[in-house]
Design a protein around this motif. Sequence first.
Motif, short mmCIF file in Angstrom:
data_model
loop_
_atom_site.label_atom_id
_atom_site.label_comp_id
_atom_site.label_asym_id
_atom_site.label_seq_id
_atom_site.Cartn_x
_atom_site.Cartn_y
_atom_site.Cartn_z
N LEU A 176 -2.40 20.24 6.16
CA LEU A 176 -1.05 19.74 5.94
C LEU A 176 -1.15 18.50 5.06
N VAL A 177 -0.40 18.48 3.98
CA VAL A 177 -0.48 17.38 3.02
C VAL A 177 0.86 16.67 2.96
N THR A 178 0.84 15.36 3.12
CA THR A 178 2.11 14.61 3.05
C THR A 178 2.34 14.11 1.63
N GLU A 179 3.58 13.80 1.34
CA GLU A 179 3.88 13.02 0.13
C GLU A 179 3.41 11.60 0.41
N PRO A 180 3.25 10.79 -0.64
CA PRO A 180 2.77 9.42 -0.41
C PRO A 180 3.89 8.54 0.16
N ASP A 181 4.26 8.80 1.40
CA ASP A 181 5.43 8.15 2.01
C ASP A 181 5.07 7.13 3.08
N ALA A 221 0.84 -1.20 0.00
CA ALA A 221 0.00 0.00 0.00
C ALA A 221 0.87 1.25 0.00
N VAL A 222 0.34 2.32 -0.57
CA VAL A 222 1.00 3.62 -0.54
C VAL A 222 -0.04 4.61 -0.01
N ILE A 223 0.35 5.36 1.01
CA ILE A 223 -0.63 6.21 1.69
C ILE A 223 -0.12 7.65 1.80
N GLY A 224 -0.99 8.60 1.52
CA GLY A 224 -0.67 10.01 1.75
C GLY A 224 -1.82 10.63 2.53
N LEU A 225 -1.52 11.55 3.44
CA LEU A 225 -2.55 12.12 4.30
C LEU A 225 -2.74 13.60 4.07
N GLU A 226 -3.98 14.05 4.23
CA GLU A 226 -4.29 15.48 4.28
C GLU A 226 -4.90 15.73 5.65
N VAL A 227 -4.20 16.48 6.47
CA VAL A 227 -4.62 16.65 7.86
C VAL A 227 -5.13 18.07 8.06
N LEU A 243 3.39 3.97 -8.88
CA LEU A 243 2.22 4.20 -8.03
C LEU A 243 0.93 3.79 -8.74
N GLY A 244 0.04 3.16 -7.99
CA GLY A 244 -1.26 2.78 -8.53
C GLY A 244 -2.26 3.92 -8.43
N THR A 245 -3.46 3.66 -8.94
CA THR A 245 -4.54 4.66 -8.85
C THR A 245 -5.00 4.76 -7.40
N LYS A 246 -5.14 6.01 -6.91
CA LYS A 246 -5.50 6.17 -5.50
C LYS A 246 -6.98 6.47 -5.33
N VAL A 247 -7.48 6.17 -4.17
CA VAL A 247 -8.79 6.68 -3.77
C VAL A 247 -8.55 7.59 -2.57
N VAL A 255 -7.65 10.51 3.90
CA VAL A 255 -6.53 9.63 3.59
C VAL A 255 -6.60 9.20 2.13
N ASN A 256 -5.44 9.19 1.51
CA ASN A 256 -5.31 8.77 0.11
C ASN A 256 -4.55 7.46 0.12
N VAL A 257 -5.07 6.48 -0.62
CA VAL A 257 -4.39 5.19 -0.59
C VAL A 257 -4.49 4.49 -1.93
N SER A 258 -3.38 3.88 -2.32
CA SER A 258 -3.36 3.05 -3.52
C SER A 258 -2.59 1.79 -3.18
N VAL A 259 -2.75 0.80 -4.03
CA VAL A 259 -2.04 -0.47 -3.84
C VAL A 259 -1.29 -0.77 -5.13
N ILE A 286 6.77 16.17 3.85
CA ILE A 286 5.59 17.03 3.80
C ILE A 286 5.58 17.69 2.44
N LYS A 287 4.41 17.68 1.81
CA LYS A 287 4.31 18.29 0.50
C LYS A 287 4.06 19.79 0.65
N ARG A 288 3.08 20.12 1.47
CA ARG A 288 2.76 21.53 1.68
C ARG A 288 1.92 21.68 2.93
P1 ADP Z 1 -4.94 15.45 -5.82
O1 ADP Z 1 -4.51 16.48 -6.77
O2 ADP Z 1 -5.65 14.28 -6.41
O3 ADP Z 1 -5.60 15.99 -4.59
P2 ADP Z 1 -2.35 15.49 -4.64
O4 ADP Z 1 -1.16 15.31 -5.49
O5 ADP Z 1 -2.70 16.82 -4.15
O6 ADP Z 1 -3.57 14.79 -5.36
O7 ADP Z 1 -2.18 14.52 -3.40
C1 ADP Z 1 -3.16 14.40 -2.45
C2 ADP Z 1 -2.68 13.36 -1.46
O8 ADP Z 1 -2.66 12.08 -2.08
C3 ADP Z 1 -1.27 13.57 -0.96
O9 ADP Z 1 -1.24 13.28 0.43
C4 ADP Z 1 -0.44 12.59 -1.72
O10 ADP Z 1 0.67 12.16 -0.97
C5 ADP Z 1 -1.41 11.46 -1.92
N1 ADP Z 1 -1.14 10.66 -3.12
C6 ADP Z 1 -0.84 11.10 -4.34
N2 ADP Z 1 -0.72 10.08 -5.19
C7 ADP Z 1 -0.95 8.94 -4.49
C8 ADP Z 1 -0.98 7.55 -4.81
N3 ADP Z 1 -0.78 7.10 -6.03
N4 ADP Z 1 -1.25 6.69 -3.80
C9 ADP Z 1 -1.49 7.13 -2.55
N5 ADP Z 1 -1.47 8.41 -2.21
C10 ADP Z 1 -1.21 9.32 -3.15
#
Ligand code: ADP
Length: 469
Positions: free
Chosen positions: A147-152, A4-10, A200-204, A189-193, A114-116
């Motif tokens: 606060l937005v994280t990178e997908p880390d 899984a790959v996860i990124g958060l928007e807090v 990276l896969g398609t996220k929801v 929460v953003n997550v892809s597998v 952190i992305k931004r």
């Molecule tokens: P969007 O433009 O769709 O809102 P962003 O690039 O702003 O996407 O990212 C939103 C959040 O999704 C961030 O936290 C980022 O880390 C996360 N994210 C981006 N791509 C992926 C992916 N493929 N899988 C999981 N999380 C992702």
Amino acid sequence: MYEAVIGLEVHLHLKTRTKAFCGCEADYFGAEPNTHTCPVCLGLPGALPVANRLAVEYGLRLALALGAEVPGRLVFHRKHYFYPDLPKNYQISQYDLPLGRGGSLPLGGRRVRIKRLHLEEDAGKSLHLEGRTLLDLNRAGSPLIELVTEPDLKTPEEARLFLQRIQALVQTLGISDASPEEGKLRADVNVSVRRVGEPLGTKVEIKNLNSFKSVQRALEYEIRRQTEVLRRGERVKQATLGFEEGSGKTYPMRTKEEEADYRYFPEPDLPPVAIPRDWLEEVRQSLPELPWEKEARYRALGIKEKDAEVLAYAPALSRFLDEALSLGLASPQALANWLLADLMGLLNERGLGLEATRLSPEAFARLVALFERGEVTSRVAKGLLPELLEGQDPEALVRARGLRVVADEGALKALVAEAIAAMPEAAESVRQGKLKALDALVGQVMRKTKGQAKPEAVRRLLLEALGVG
Ligand code: ADP
Ligand code: ZN
Ligand code: MG
């Protein structure tokens, strides 16, 4: 193998006295609906916003603490969408020049990038009641940091831990209570597998999770679901989902606006202003010791790695520990042990927070010191903790009840002889080298001293009396 790959928007509510762009009191929790409002946050025509300097400063504190890059100018944008609890039909937010870009937070030997992070205002609340919808605009215009994280992040646990660390950080910085129960910390929460090693896969995106537990559960469910989709050879569809606590499942929500739908444009009522570099420097100087700095300090004091980490990210505990440490009465590791094991155990049992008790760091440190100096046994010290929570003094209790260690060898020897006479079979077993039987005898002597003898001394005297060892 899938991963899984996860990124958060807090979203974090800032602890300012007034709202982001007007003078209304920001602390509306528990207030009558629509009593914390004014023409600005109601979006009445002609009302003009004024940026809250403290909210900007709080945002800068977080940006600097995370090592983000801060721009030279403060710029706000309008983000448009139409929703009943958004009176202006746009939200004042930030767009291409956020308050912070980049930076990271340490987690498990890595750094989560952190992305931004940017400042924005919250919307009001819709209350759906018996087929009617009521609006409460107390929350409208209150200051938020997003606060937005990178997908880390890689696992649901890691996501939860990250949120707890952000919570600890902003509490330490004094900029937000970050209490999920009050809606002061919310996460999307953003997550892809993907297959390990693949792009990276398609996220929801799962919206509006308001507890650490639901973040973890929603991610667990969603990772399982996406993995099954991929195993069947199908594709994951990009989607915005909600999470239903009851069933523990995610469900599709509205289709999300694309960026173009938001029609971002610069907020004409809040022209850009410079962020003076000397102000930034002042804010940097005023930052308190950060949790990861605390962790390093605790470790340098000889506190075990795991304990140092737990304590450093628990703001109330570490404040308490720091005061206890500053007295220099007990060793750092002993204080940490007693705090994490005995005191926390007792507080959890009673469902109490440290601040709800009358225990002072000083009384606590004096108790631990009594134990460390060998003046009371650990059993006696533990037994006193509940009374210390009520504000009692450890030395006074020990004196009044005669709880000092029975170190008088003569008295102990008499009790040892008594125990041997009372338990001849155990005594015989020990004489024959079955040392397991010694425990029963030690227990007997300890009971006679009401736990006030040191078990090691009792063991030694018993062995001597039995002619063993
Ligand atoms: P969007 O433009 O769709 O809102 P962003 O690039 O702003 O996407 O990212 C939103 C959040 O999704 C961030 O936290 C980022 O880390 C996360 N994210 C981006 N791509 C992926 C992916 N493929 N899988 C999981 N999380 C992702
Ligand atoms: Zn207002
Ligand atoms: Mg986004």
